[in-house]
Design a protein around this motif. Structure first.
Motif, PDB file in Angstrom:
ATOM      1  N   TRP A  52       0.847  -1.202   0.000  1.00 28.25           N
ATOM      2  CA  TRP A  52       0.000   0.000   0.000  1.00 28.25           C
ATOM      3  C   TRP A  52       0.881   1.250   0.000  1.00 28.25           C
ATOM      4  CZ3 TRP A  52      -5.172   0.529  -0.536  1.00 28.25           C
ATOM      5  CH2 TRP A  52      -5.957  -0.614  -0.398  1.00 28.25           C
ATOM      6  N   THR A  53       0.462   2.259  -0.757  1.00 25.80           N
ATOM      7  CA  THR A  53       1.184   3.521  -0.848  1.00 25.80           C
ATOM      8  C   THR A  53       0.273   4.659  -0.389  1.00 25.80           C
ATOM      9  OG1 THR A  53       0.444   4.069  -3.094  1.00 25.80           O
ATOM     10  CG2 THR A  53       2.405   2.639  -2.892  1.00 25.80           C
ATOM     11  N   PRO A  54       0.840   5.824  -0.081  1.00 28.46           N
ATOM     12  CA  PRO A  54      -0.021   6.961   0.244  1.00 28.46           C
ATOM     13  C   PRO A  54      -1.007   7.275  -0.884  1.00 28.46           C
ATOM     14  CG  PRO A  54       2.233   7.436   0.870  1.00 28.46           C
ATOM     15  CD  PRO A  54       2.264   6.143   0.094  1.00 28.46           C
ATOM     16  N   GLU A  55      -0.577   7.080  -2.125  1.00 26.04           N
ATOM     17  CA  GLU A  55      -1.435   7.355  -3.269  1.00 26.04           C
ATOM     18  C   GLU A  55      -2.630   6.393  -3.304  1.00 26.04           C
ATOM     19  OE1 GLU A  55       2.644   8.912  -4.010  1.00 26.04           O
ATOM     20  OE2 GLU A  55       1.867   7.031  -3.232  1.00 26.04           O
ATOM     21  N   HIS A  56      -2.382   5.108  -3.011  1.00 27.01           N
ATOM     22  CA  HIS A  56      -3.479   4.142  -2.925  1.00 27.01           C
ATOM     23  C   HIS A  56      -4.401   4.481  -1.757  1.00 27.01           C
ATOM     24  CE1 HIS A  56      -0.699   1.488  -5.270  1.00 27.01           C
ATOM     25  NE2 HIS A  56      -1.840   1.207  -5.881  1.00 27.01           N
ATOM     26  N   LEU A  57      -3.831   4.833  -0.624  1.00 25.34           N
ATOM     27  CA  LEU A  57      -4.631   5.137   0.559  1.00 25.34           C
ATOM     28  C   LEU A  57      -5.486   6.388   0.348  1.00 25.34           C
ATOM     29  CD1 LEU A  57      -1.939   4.310   3.230  1.00 25.34           C
ATOM     30  CD2 LEU A  57      -4.039   3.010   2.794  1.00 25.34           C
ATOM     31  N   PHE A  58      -4.944   7.377  -0.357  1.00 24.94           N
ATOM     32  CA  PHE A  58      -5.702   8.591  -0.685  1.00 24.94           C
ATOM     33  C   PHE A  58      -6.925   8.225  -1.520  1.00 24.94           C
ATOM     34  CE2 PHE A  58      -6.784  12.298  -3.166  1.00 24.94           C
ATOM     35  CZ  PHE A  58      -6.539  13.386  -2.352  1.00 24.94           C
ATOM     36  N   THR A  59      -6.681   7.442  -2.576  1.00 16.33           N
ATOM     37  CA  THR A  59      -7.764   7.013  -3.462  1.00 16.33           C
ATOM     38  C   THR A  59      -8.761   6.152  -2.694  1.00 16.33           C
ATOM     39  OG1 THR A  59      -6.213   7.077  -5.319  1.00 16.33           O
ATOM     40  CG2 THR A  59      -8.257   5.854  -5.654  1.00 16.33           C
ATOM     41  N   ALA A  60      -8.259   5.258  -1.854  1.00 13.48           N
ATOM     42  CA  ALA A  60      -9.131   4.396  -1.050  1.00 13.48           C
ATOM     43  C   ALA A  60      -9.969   5.213  -0.070  1.00 13.48           C
ATOM     44  CB  ALA A  60      -8.293   3.361  -0.294  1.00 13.48           C
ATOM     45  N   ALA A  61      -9.422   6.285   0.463  1.00 11.39           N
ATOM     46  CA  ALA A  61     -10.174   7.126   1.394  1.00 11.39           C
ATOM     47  C   ALA A  61     -11.399   7.730   0.702  1.00 11.39           C
ATOM     48  CB  ALA A  61      -9.286   8.229   1.972  1.00 11.39           C
TER      49      ALA A  61
END
Length: 152
Positions: A52-61
């Protein structure tokens, strides 16, 4: 409504990777923690695949907020549905010399059993997107392509 606080602790482990945990997500009975690894994406120098990356977590949020907001509004509206799922894509690009997630594309799919409820389901998903606290907290453009399916 009172203010709420959400705590997240990040600890570097090695290279471009760390562990992210939240004390609110720990199971005190079993002493289990609900931590995930997070790393620089492989598109960047030193980035790591399959984590998981910050970019994935941003999109997931954004995507998960749409879902939880939809579930709340559908519940209050007594909309019966069979399923909800939502694909999403975060678009990373350089704007004015800085990397930003410029747009989040959402692809919610709601399955209902009654054709006469299609417009209502569409309105509820649109209302959920407008009410999503994450979408309302970021500057990224949010684009949504909704699919309502009837299950017989």
């Amino acid at each position: 409504m009172d203010k709420h606080t959400y705590n997240v602790d990040i600890n570097w482990t090695q290279d471009r990777k760390g562990t992210m945990c939240s004390p609110e997500l720990n199971n005190n009975e079993t002493q289990e923690t609900n931590c995930i690894e997070v790393a620089t994406p492989p598109e960047f120098p030193g980035g790591m695949p399959n984590i998981w990356t910050p970019e994935h977590l941003f999109t997931a949020a954004v995507s998960s907020c749409l879902m939880t907001t939809f579930l709340a509004i559908a519940g209050f509206s007594k909309l019966e549905f069979v399923s909800f799922k939502c694909g999403s894509k975060g678009i990373l690009e350089k704007v004015d010399g800085k990397f930003v997630i410029s747009e989040v594309l959402l692809f919610p799919e709601v399955v209902i059993t009654d054709e006469s409820k299609r417009d209502r389901a569409q309105r509820i998903i649109e209302k959920a997107e407008k009410a999503c606290l994450i979408s309302n907290s970021i500057t990224s453009k949010i684009t949504m392509e909704t699919k309502i399916t009837i299950q017989n």
